[in-house]
Design a protein around this motif. Structure first.
Motif, PDB file in Angstrom:
ATOM      1  N   VAL A   1      54.840 100.863-115.194  1.00  0.00           N
ATOM      2  CA  VAL A   1      53.762 100.159-115.879  1.00  0.00           C
ATOM      3  C   VAL A   1      53.264  99.076-114.939  1.00  0.00           C
ATOM      4  CG1 VAL A   1      53.118  98.794-117.886  1.00  0.00           C
ATOM      5  CG2 VAL A   1      54.798 100.625-118.111  1.00  0.00           C
ATOM      6  N   THR A   2      52.012  99.119-114.629  1.00  0.00           N
ATOM      7  CA  THR A   2      51.498  98.244-113.587  1.00  0.00           C
ATOM      8  C   THR A   2      50.393  97.356-114.125  1.00  0.00           C
ATOM      9  OG1 THR A   2      50.548  98.259-111.361  1.00  0.00           O
ATOM     10  CG2 THR A   2      49.774  99.953-112.875  1.00  0.00           C
ATOM     11  N   ASP A   3      49.935  96.448-113.284  1.00  0.00           N
ATOM     12  CA  ASP A   3      48.793  95.613-113.656  1.00  0.00           C
ATOM     13  C   ASP A   3      47.599  96.500-113.992  1.00  0.00           C
ATOM     14  OD1 ASP A   3      50.278  93.398-113.121  1.00  0.00           O
ATOM     15  OD2 ASP A   3      49.421  93.050-111.136  1.00  0.00           O
ATOM     16  N   ASP A   4      46.749  95.991-114.858  1.00  0.00           N
ATOM     17  CA  ASP A   4      45.539  96.744-115.202  1.00  0.00           C
ATOM     18  C   ASP A   4      44.719  97.082-113.961  1.00  0.00           C
ATOM     19  OD1 ASP A   4      45.953  97.007-117.872  1.00  0.00           O
ATOM     20  OD2 ASP A   4      44.557  95.437-118.497  1.00  0.00           O
ATOM     21  N   ASN A   5      44.724  96.179-112.985  1.00  0.00           N
ATOM     22  CA  ASN A   5      43.934  96.406-111.767  1.00  0.00           C
ATOM     23  C   ASN A   5      44.363  97.679-111.062  1.00  0.00           C
ATOM     24  OD1 ASN A   5      43.537  92.935-110.612  1.00  0.00           O
ATOM     25  ND2 ASN A   5      42.785  93.990-112.397  1.00  0.00           N
TER      26      ASN A   5
ATOM     27  N   ASP B   1      45.822  88.248-117.857  1.00  0.00           N
ATOM     28  CA  ASP B   1      46.932  87.403-118.260  1.00  0.00           C
ATOM     29  C   ASP B   1      48.169  88.268-118.489  1.00  0.00           C
ATOM     30  OD1 ASP B   1      48.190  85.051-118.942  1.00  0.00           O
ATOM     31  OD2 ASP B   1      47.618  85.151-121.062  1.00  0.00           O
ATOM     32  N   GLY B   2      49.348  87.652-118.422  1.00  0.00           N
ATOM     33  CA  GLY B   2      50.594  88.329-118.754  1.00  0.00           C
ATOM     34  C   GLY B   2      51.233  88.990-117.549  1.00  0.00           C
ATOM     35  N   THR B   3      52.417  89.583-117.782  1.00  0.00           N
ATOM     36  CA  THR B   3      53.146  90.304-116.742  1.00  0.00           C
ATOM     37  C   THR B   3      53.609  91.641-117.312  1.00  0.00           C
ATOM     38  OG1 THR B   3      53.966  88.218-115.867  1.00  0.00           O
ATOM     39  CG2 THR B   3      55.072  90.234-115.125  1.00  0.00           C
ATOM     40  N   PRO B   4      53.139  92.770-116.825  1.00  0.00           N
ATOM     41  CA  PRO B   4      52.060  92.863-115.835  1.00  0.00           C
ATOM     42  C   PRO B   4      50.737  92.375-116.408  1.00  0.00           C
ATOM     43  CG  PRO B   4      52.574  95.021-116.723  1.00  0.00           C
ATOM     44  CD  PRO B   4      53.589  94.088-117.294  1.00  0.00           C
TER      45      PRO B   4
END
Lengths: 184, 196
Positions: free
Chosen positions: A38-42, A60-63
């Protein structure tokens, strides 16, 4: 594929898995490796990146996940009373304070096949939110005319918010952004 | 299944699945994301609407209402038939957003589910910019009505306001009563602010 149909299919699949797990052989337990990140939205297969610096869209958040606020987070600090009027249609092409780069969100096909993207919005508050391509002069909602994206292609979108029938107040809503394969 | 074969099979499955994921071949992604929305009264909205006369009030669920009938805060209860009636500075529109907008006030434009698609009335809204510009020129009156070119519409920068007046032309009509019925049919004005 119709989303409702898709979710229905998912439910049916889950049901099948349950049947396998309680199979007639008494008990079968097998494990398979499954690699999921599960990764950053980017960086996700359906890439989501906030645009502009006015904090109507932010990460915001992690990821990190994109989120949206109208008024923007900074606008709320500057004037806590500000907001949308009722019985209105608001279209946001730019982030607050942004004057050069249109769009609040960039949706990128970071998969390997042709895909379309659109948004869904369900609420009990009578508010309606839709996305549109900021380069489309007619600003047709993506849910009515999904954006077609080849691998690596992106669409920059703005928001249309309709407040007909909505009460005054602060609302926490959920916007669903869909990427759907069109070729295999 | 023989254990060695099973492990081999499992390994193949894992590699295959991993390779599939790594190729980025998604078929469906639905990402739910948070969105906070504040809905406020007209005076505080991005497009601020404020009553500035007895013919307007903002008490209906925070919404500005314009009343040229028995609900006006005056003794009279309606327009004179066969007359020209002008009402200066009925309400004020303020750009409380962050960008320059082009403003339109129309009685014949569909804007939402409460208006019939076509209304055509001899109603005219006009305004004087208090601190704004009109096509690059300042201190000019603007008079707009349904069907006017959008190029003629006033532009409001952030923080700028326009006072809106109304003119009802009921003096050149063969059947004033018909017009009166049409005016009764109006239940909303369309106020549009487009980013420029």
């Amino acid at each position: 594929m119709n989303r409702r149909t898709f979710l229905g299919t998912l439910g049916a699949t889950a049901g099948s898995a349950l049947i396998v797990g309680t199979g007639a052989a008494g008990f079968v337990g097998t494990e398979r490796e499954l690699s999921v990140e599960v990764t950053d939205d980017n960086d996700a297969f359906l890439g989501l990146r906030q645009l502009g610096s006015g904090t109507r869209s932010y990460e915001d958040g992690t990821p990190e996940r994109v989120a949206f606020s109208v008024p923007g987070l900074l606008e709320r600090i500057d004037d806590p009373d500000r907001g949308l009027g009722t019985r209105s249609i608001y279209e946001f092409v730019y982030d607050a304070t942004e004057s050069t780069t249109p769009g609040l969100l960039r949706i990128t096909n970071q998969g390997s096949n042709e895909a379309v993207t659109y948004s869904e919005f369900e609420t009990e508050t009578n508010i309606d939110v839709s996305l549109f391509d900021v380069t489309d002069p007619d600003r047709i909602a993506l849910r009515d005319q999904p954006a077609e994206l080849s691998p690596g292609e992106a669409v920059d979108v703005g928001f249309r918010i309709e407040t007909f029938g909505a009460d005054l107040g602060a609302f926490d809503e959920t916007l669903t952004i869909v990427g759907e394969l069109t070729t295999t | 299944m023989e254990r060695r074969k099973f492990l081999l099979g499992a390994g193949s499955t894992a590699i295959g699945a991993s390779a599939l994921v790594g190729s980025g071949a998604f078929s469906f992604v639905a990402a739910e994301r948070d969105m906070s929305i504040d809905i406020v009264g007209d005076e505080d909205a991005f497009l601020g609407l404020e009553a500035t006369s007895e013919y307007a009030d903002g008490t209906s669920n925070g919404q500005l209402s314009i009343n040229f009938d028995e609900n006006a805060g005056v003794d009279g209860e309606g327009l004179n038939q066969n007359a020209l009636s002008e009402f200066p500075n009925v309400f004020r529109i303020t750009n409380q957003g962050s960008r320059l907008v082009r403003l339109m006030v129309r009685a014949d434009e569909y804007l939402g589910p409460d208006l019939p698609e076509e209304i055509s009335l001899p109603i005219e809204a006009e305004g004087t910019l208090t601190n704004g510009r009109l096509g690059g020129m300042e201190d000019l009156n603007w008079s707009g009505r349904g069907g006017t070119s959008t190029n003629d519409a006033p532009h409001l920068g952030p923080g700028e306001a326009i006072n809106v007046s109304f003119r009802f032309e009921l003096n050149d009509l063969s059947d004033p009563q018909t017009v009166y019925d049409d005016i009764e049919a109006i239940d909303a004005l369309g106020i549009t602010a487009d980013e420029v």
